[in-house]
Design a protein around this motif. Structure first.
Motif, PDB file in Angstrom:
ATOM      1  N   UNK A  48       5.266  -2.079   7.522  1.00 21.45           N
ATOM      2  CA  UNK A  48       5.307  -1.401   6.224  1.00 21.45           C
ATOM      3  C   UNK A  48       4.706  -2.327   5.175  1.00 21.45           C
ATOM      4  N   UNK A  49       3.896  -1.751   4.275  1.00 20.49           N
ATOM      5  CA  UNK A  49       3.223  -2.509   3.225  1.00 20.49           C
ATOM      6  C   UNK A  49       3.415  -1.797   1.894  1.00 20.49           C
ATOM      7  N   UNK A  50       3.627  -2.556   0.842  1.00 10.25           N
ATOM      8  CA  UNK A  50       3.726  -1.970  -0.494  1.00 10.25           C
ATOM      9  C   UNK A  50       3.662  -3.074  -1.525  1.00 10.25           C
ATOM     10  N   UNK A  91      -2.145  -5.474  -0.334  1.00 13.86           N
ATOM     11  CA  UNK A  91      -1.822  -4.209   0.327  1.00 13.86           C
ATOM     12  C   UNK A  91      -3.095  -3.526   0.810  1.00 13.86           C
ATOM     13  N   UNK A  92      -4.097  -3.489  -0.056  1.00 17.43           N
ATOM     14  CA  UNK A  92      -5.364  -2.843   0.298  1.00 17.43           C
ATOM     15  C   UNK A  92      -5.999  -3.507   1.517  1.00 17.43           C
ATOM     16  N   UNK A  93      -5.990  -4.832   1.553  1.00 19.81           N
ATOM     17  CA  UNK A  93      -6.596  -5.554   2.677  1.00 19.81           C
ATOM     18  C   UNK A  93      -5.842  -5.295   3.983  1.00 19.81           C
ATOM     19  N   UNK A  94      -4.533  -5.355   3.939  1.00 20.61           N
ATOM     20  CA  UNK A  94      -3.742  -5.193   5.158  1.00 20.61           C
ATOM     21  C   UNK A  94      -3.736  -3.741   5.641  1.00 20.61           C
ATOM     22  N   UNK A  95      -3.820  -2.806   4.719  1.00 22.77           N
ATOM     23  CA  UNK A  95      -3.943  -1.397   5.126  1.00 22.77           C
ATOM     24  C   UNK A  95      -5.236  -1.175   5.898  1.00 22.77           C
ATOM     25  N   UNK A  96      -6.293  -1.835   5.461  1.00 20.05           N
ATOM     26  CA  UNK A  96      -7.584  -1.706   6.138  1.00 20.05           C
ATOM     27  C   UNK A  96      -7.458  -2.106   7.605  1.00 20.05           C
ATOM     28  N   UNK A 152       5.129  -6.612  -0.527  1.00 15.57           N
ATOM     29  CA  UNK A 152       6.156  -6.467   0.508  1.00 15.57           C
ATOM     30  C   UNK A 152       5.512  -6.226   1.856  1.00 15.57           C
ATOM     31  N   UNK A 153       6.006  -6.938   2.859  1.00 10.49           N
ATOM     32  CA  UNK A 153       5.455  -6.844   4.210  1.00 10.49           C
ATOM     33  C   UNK A 153       6.635  -6.820   5.189  1.00 10.49           C
ATOM     34  N   UNK A 154       6.764  -5.747   5.980  1.00  7.78           N
ATOM     35  CA  UNK A 154       7.863  -5.622   6.943  1.00  7.78           C
ATOM     36  C   UNK A 154       7.287  -5.377   8.334  1.00  7.78           C
ATOM     37  N   UNK A 155       7.816  -6.080   9.313  1.00  6.90           N
ATOM     38  CA  UNK A 155       7.404  -5.881  10.709  1.00  6.90           C
ATOM     39  C   UNK A 155       8.633  -5.621  11.564  1.00  6.90           C
ATOM     40  N   UNK A 156       8.510  -4.660  12.473  1.00  6.54           N
ATOM     41  CA  UNK A 156       9.513  -4.417  13.509  1.00  6.54           C
ATOM     42  C   UNK A 156       8.810  -4.523  14.851  1.00  6.54           C
ATOM     43  N   UNK A 161       2.271   2.203  -1.080  1.00  8.17           N
ATOM     44  CA  UNK A 161       3.045   1.858   0.105  1.00  8.17           C
ATOM     45  C   UNK A 161       2.763   2.764   1.296  1.00  8.17           C
ATOM     46  N   UNK A 162       2.689   2.147   2.480  1.00  8.25           N
ATOM     47  CA  UNK A 162       2.448   2.882   3.720  1.00  8.25           C
ATOM     48  C   UNK A 162       3.249   2.247   4.849  1.00  8.25           C
ATOM     49  N   UNK A 163       3.651   3.086   5.818  1.00 13.54           N
ATOM     50  CA  UNK A 163       4.197   2.565   7.070  1.00 13.54           C
ATOM     51  C   UNK A 163       3.219   2.919   8.180  1.00 13.54           C
ATOM     52  N   UNK A 164       3.114   2.024   9.156  1.00 11.61           N
ATOM     53  CA  UNK A 164       2.225   2.214  10.297  1.00 11.61           C
ATOM     54  C   UNK A 164       3.014   1.979  11.576  1.00 11.61           C
ATOM     55  N   UNK A 165       2.907   2.923  12.496  1.00 10.77           N
ATOM     56  CA  UNK A 165       3.570   2.786  13.793  1.00 10.77           C
ATOM     57  C   UNK A 165       2.487   2.665  14.856  1.00 10.77           C
TER      58      UNK A 165
END
Length: 238
Positions: free
Chosen positions: A203-205, A157-162, A212-216, A181-185
């Protein structure tokens, strides 16, 4: 420009101060010993302490519903959100819902580097679901780590948030009920010659040993509440 002797003089002054402080410590210790020697001996408490009574009865084991390990050590695919009615599976999803390490690493820009990094992070297994409704695509991945020597899920999560935060013109919000957990638009679409512009949100958490990794993705801007609603529902499954 400073004189070359200045660091030397500064170092010698520091050494003198340290030496003086050392003398102060020695002097203080000597004074303490002298004062203590003049006092009457203090009676020490007894080494034997009263025994702590043992609890009676047996502890009931957690039920399968309350024991999270029962849920997360079972079929990981059952923790994924169900595909909505009317939505159809996409070609980039795996046929059985499982992703091995090679499949998971192939989703990164540098598959070889991702493969090695996941091995170091103690990758255990991954599950995936995908669906499409019109121009609206969803991909959800759950990645589980052994976490013997490091917290692989939280690290991911930390790596992908970066990387998500480095993307310009990106809005973000925390996912309620999660620690990381964070969502990014991403408001600026990715455009390639011959294709429609594509907008994305992610979204990452992490929850325990699961990442958890979600993409739209869509050809029109994605409202934050859409990715947030998916993220909250998926976190609740974990």
């Amino acid at each position: 420009m400073e004189s070359p002797e200045r660091p030397g003089r500064r170092g010698r002054t520091a050494a003198l101060i340290a030496g003086t402080a050392g003398l102060g410590v020695v002097a203080g210790l000597c004074t303490g010993y002298v004062v203590q020697a003049g006092r009457p001996p203090t009676r020490l408490p007894s080494l034997s302490q009263p025994a702590v009574p043992q609890g009676k009865g047996t502890v009931e084991p957690l039920s399968a519903a309350d024991d999270r390990r029962v849920k997360t050590d079972g079929d990981l695919r059952k923790l994924l959100l169900k595909r909505p009615k009317g939505a159809r599976a996409t070609d980039f999803g795996s046929a059985d819902g499982w992703m091995d390490l090679a499949d998971y690493a192939s989703a990164f820009k540098n598959p070889t580097g991702a493969f090695k990094d996941e091995l170091k992070s103690e990758f255990r297994r991954a599950a995936q679901t995908t669906w499409q409704t019109g121009t609206y695509d969803v991909e959800i991945r759950l990645v589980q780590y052994h976490q013997v020597s490091a917290p692989g899920a939280a690290k991911h999560v930390e790596e992908q948030r970066y990387w998500a935060e480095r993307d310009p013109d990106t809005g973000s919000s925390p996912i309620p009920g999660t620690g990381d957990g964070m969502v990014f638009v991403h408001r600026t679409p990715k455009a390639e010659s011959g294709y429609l512009p594509v907008y994305s949100a992610e979204a990452l958490a992490s929850r325990g040993d699961i990442y958890m990794d979600i993409w739209i993705t869509d050809t029109k801007p994605i409202p934050e509440n859409e990715i947030m609603e998916l993220a909250k529902r998926q976190v609740a499954q974990l």
